[in-house]
Design a protein around this motif. Structure first.
Motif, PDB file in Angstrom:
ATOM      1  N   GLU A 199     -39.365 -25.765  85.029  1.00 16.01           N
ATOM      2  CA  GLU A 199     -40.763 -26.122  85.267  1.00 16.01           C
ATOM      3  C   GLU A 199     -40.940 -27.642  85.335  1.00 16.01           C
ATOM      4  O   GLU A 199     -41.843 -28.154  85.977  1.00 16.01           O
ATOM      5  N   ASP A 200     -40.055 -28.375  84.648  1.00 11.29           N
ATOM      6  CA  ASP A 200     -40.170 -29.830  84.624  1.00 11.29           C
ATOM      7  C   ASP A 200     -39.627 -30.486  85.883  1.00 11.29           C
ATOM      8  O   ASP A 200     -39.791 -31.683  86.078  1.00 11.29           O
ATOM      9  N   THR A 201     -38.902 -29.724  86.716  1.00  8.06           N
ATOM     10  CA  THR A 201     -38.286 -30.313  87.897  1.00  8.06           C
ATOM     11  C   THR A 201     -38.852 -29.773  89.200  1.00  8.06           C
ATOM     12  O   THR A 201     -38.541 -30.295  90.262  1.00  8.06           O
ATOM     13  N   GLU A 202     -39.676 -28.747  89.169  1.00  7.33           N
ATOM     14  CA  GLU A 202     -40.159 -28.145  90.400  1.00  7.33           C
ATOM     15  C   GLU A 202     -41.151 -29.037  91.135  1.00  7.33           C
ATOM     16  O   GLU A 202     -41.340 -28.897  92.345  1.00  7.33           O
ATOM     17  N   ASP A 203     -41.784 -29.966  90.445  1.00  5.72           N
ATOM     18  CA  ASP A 203     -42.792 -30.821  91.076  1.00  5.72           C
ATOM     19  C   ASP A 203     -42.261 -32.206  91.415  1.00  5.72           C
ATOM     20  O   ASP A 203     -43.034 -33.093  91.781  1.00  5.72           O
ATOM     21  N   VAL A 204     -40.943 -32.396  91.302  1.00  7.17           N
ATOM     22  CA  VAL A 204     -40.368 -33.712  91.591  1.00  7.17           C
ATOM     23  C   VAL A 204     -39.239 -33.558  92.607  1.00  7.17           C
ATOM     24  O   VAL A 204     -38.754 -32.457  92.862  1.00  7.17           O
ATOM     25  N   ASP A 205     -38.824 -34.689  93.177  1.00  5.02           N
ATOM     26  CA  ASP A 205     -37.689 -34.688  94.077  1.00  5.02           C
ATOM     27  C   ASP A 205     -36.395 -34.752  93.278  1.00  5.02           C
ATOM     28  O   ASP A 205     -36.310 -35.447  92.260  1.00  5.02           O
ATOM     29  N   LEU A 206     -35.391 -34.031  93.763  1.00 11.21           N
ATOM     30  CA  LEU A 206     -34.083 -33.977  93.117  1.00 11.21           C
ATOM     31  C   LEU A 206     -33.028 -34.602  94.028  1.00 11.21           C
ATOM     32  O   LEU A 206     -33.315 -34.948  95.176  1.00 11.21           O
ATOM     33  N   ARG A 207     -31.814 -34.744  93.507  1.00 11.93           N
ATOM     34  CA  ARG A 207     -30.723 -35.338  94.271  1.00 11.93           C
ATOM     35  C   ARG A 207     -29.685 -34.268  94.607  1.00 11.93           C
ATOM     36  O   ARG A 207     -29.056 -33.703  93.716  1.00 11.93           O
ATOM     37  N   TYR A 208     -29.549 -34.040  95.899  1.00 13.37           N
ATOM     38  CA  TYR A 208     -28.570 -33.079  96.410  1.00 13.37           C
ATOM     39  C   TYR A 208     -27.299 -33.860  96.748  1.00 13.37           C
ATOM     40  O   TYR A 208     -27.336 -34.832  97.499  1.00 13.37           O
ATOM     41  N   VAL A 209     -26.156 -33.438  96.208  1.00 11.52           N
ATOM     42  CA  VAL A 209     -24.906 -34.166  96.423  1.00 11.52           C
ATOM     43  C   VAL A 209     -24.005 -33.367  97.364  1.00 11.52           C
ATOM     44  O   VAL A 209     -23.659 -32.223  97.096  1.00 11.52           O
ATOM     45  N   TYR A 210     -23.621 -34.016  98.472  1.00 13.56           N
ATOM     46  CA  TYR A 210     -22.755 -33.380  99.468  1.00 13.56           C
ATOM     47  C   TYR A 210     -21.277 -33.559  99.149  1.00 13.56           C
ATOM     48  O   TYR A 210     -20.478 -32.628  99.302  1.00 13.56           O
ATOM     49  N   ALA A 211     -20.902 -34.768  98.775  1.00 12.55           N
ATOM     50  CA  ALA A 211     -19.485 -35.082  98.627  1.00 12.55           C
ATOM     51  C   ALA A 211     -19.335 -36.382  97.856  1.00 12.55           C
ATOM     52  O   ALA A 211     -20.291 -37.141  97.667  1.00 12.55           O
ATOM     53  N   VAL A 212     -18.107 -36.606  97.414  1.00 14.87           N
ATOM     54  CA  VAL A 212     -17.728 -37.871  96.782  1.00 14.87           C
ATOM     55  C   VAL A 212     -16.593 -38.468  97.600  1.00 14.87           C
ATOM     56  O   VAL A 212     -15.702 -37.745  98.073  1.00 14.87           O
ATOM     57  N   CYS A 213     -16.618 -39.777  97.796  1.00 13.90           N
ATOM     58  CA  CYS A 213     -15.561 -40.438  98.552  1.00 13.90           C
ATOM     59  C   CYS A 213     -15.357 -41.837  98.011  1.00 13.90           C
ATOM     60  O   CYS A 213     -16.050 -42.276  97.083  1.00 13.90           O
ATOM     61  N   ARG A 214     -14.391 -42.514  98.579  1.00 10.76           N
ATOM     62  CA  ARG A 214     -14.117 -43.887  98.168  1.00 10.76           C
ATOM     63  C   ARG A 214     -14.756 -44.855  99.158  1.00 10.76           C
ATOM     64  O   ARG A 214     -14.722 -44.632 100.374  1.00 10.76           O
TER      65      ARG A 214
END
Length: 307
Positions: free
Chosen positions: A12-27
């Protein structure tokens, strides 16, 4: 594997905010910038978040869709899932043209940039080890198919037994014809069994030959006929190979030379992909364990970590 990439408060605390979607990690740095018009999940452009000598490629997504409870509900919607998977794969594919990304699973979401940085710091050793292993490589998928849904293995059987043609029903008043019919049926059954055995042996040889050009390989479960496209036949081999970019041409030439070795067999190649099948931390082994961050997935595969 765990489904959670970060400890969070109630959804409930996160449904009204923007989140961070992570695709990949690289160098860092990327060999070239990503396309300016590239968009990802939820239509948001991906961006680079650098920390601790690593770069996470992230996008902003709405909590109303990607917090724990709404995401779980969305996963029951196949159209939504397919659209999200395509957007995820588009970003990872774009990254693959400019670096060797370590892809995270579809649905890996953190509360904010700070959460992503915490993950990069906590998992730095593991991420660096996997990035070292896949550096300079891409993944190629190879599948071997036998026959199609209409003929199954009969096309191969026809090449092994002259009696491979479908028998006609014997006349009920002809005992001799009935025996001949049964002999033909038995011959066909034997020929189909021989065809399947030859196809499996072909797949074993092909896999062995391809591993010569691969730094690593994975044998995935063969696909169920119920899940394959119409007329694709029986899946005999479903494998992934981690191949140096410089050896890709030799690898593909070897696959091409096998086409037509047996009637009714078809070899399918897909790629190059990011190293989806090789993001486990056990070279040569199967993914497993209970890592703190969910890594990898087959393209358009099942969702992984989430808030």
């Amino acid at each position: 594997m765990t489904n959670d990439t970060e400890d969070t408060e109630d959804t409930e605390d996160t449904e009204d905010v923007d989140l961070r979607y992570v695709y990949a990690v690289c160098r860092p740095p990327l060999a070239a910038p990503l396309q300016a018009d590239l968009t990802g999940v939820a239509g948001a452009p991906p961006r680079q978040l650098a920390h601790n000598g690593l770069v996470a490629v992230v996008g902003t997504v709405p909590g109303r869709d990607f917090a724990r409870e709404p995401l779980s509900a969305h996963l029951e919607d196949l159209d939504w899932l397919a659209e999200t998977a395509r957007a995820h794969q588009n970003v990872v594919a774009a990254l693959t043209t400019v670096t060797c990304p370590l892809p995270l699973r579809l649905g890996t979401v953190f509360r904010d940039d700070s959460g992503v940085r915490t993950m990069l710091e906590r998992e730095a050793v593991k991420l660096a080890r996997i990035l070292d292993r896949i550096d300079g490589h891409v993944e190629w998928g190879v599948k071997v198919w036998l026959g199609d849904s209409g003929t199954d293995v009969r096309e191969v059987a026809d090449g092994l037994a002259a009696s491979g043609a479908a028998p006609s029903q014997p006349p009920s008043d002809a005992e001799g014809a009935g025996r001949a019919y049964l002999r033909r049926r038995c011959s066909q059954r034997t020929a189909r069994e021989d065809a399947l055995a030859q196809a499996e042996e072909f797949a074993r040889r092909l896999h062995g030959d391809l591993t010569v050009y691969a730094a690593d390989a994975r044998l995935h479960p063969v696909q169920s006929s119920a899940l394959t496209r119409p007329h694709w036949g029986r899946n005999i081999l479903n494998a992934a190979y981690l191949v140096r970019r410089a050896q890709a041409e030799e690898f593909l030439d070897l696959v091409g030379r096998t086409q037509g070795d047996l009637p009714g067999l078809r070899v399918e190649v897909t790629g190059p992909w990011a190293a989806y099948s090789f993001t486990d931390d056990d070279p040569g082994g199967d993914p497993g364990g209970d890592p703190d961050v969910v890594l990898g997935d087959v393209p358009n595969g099942a969702p992984g970590g989430r808030v």
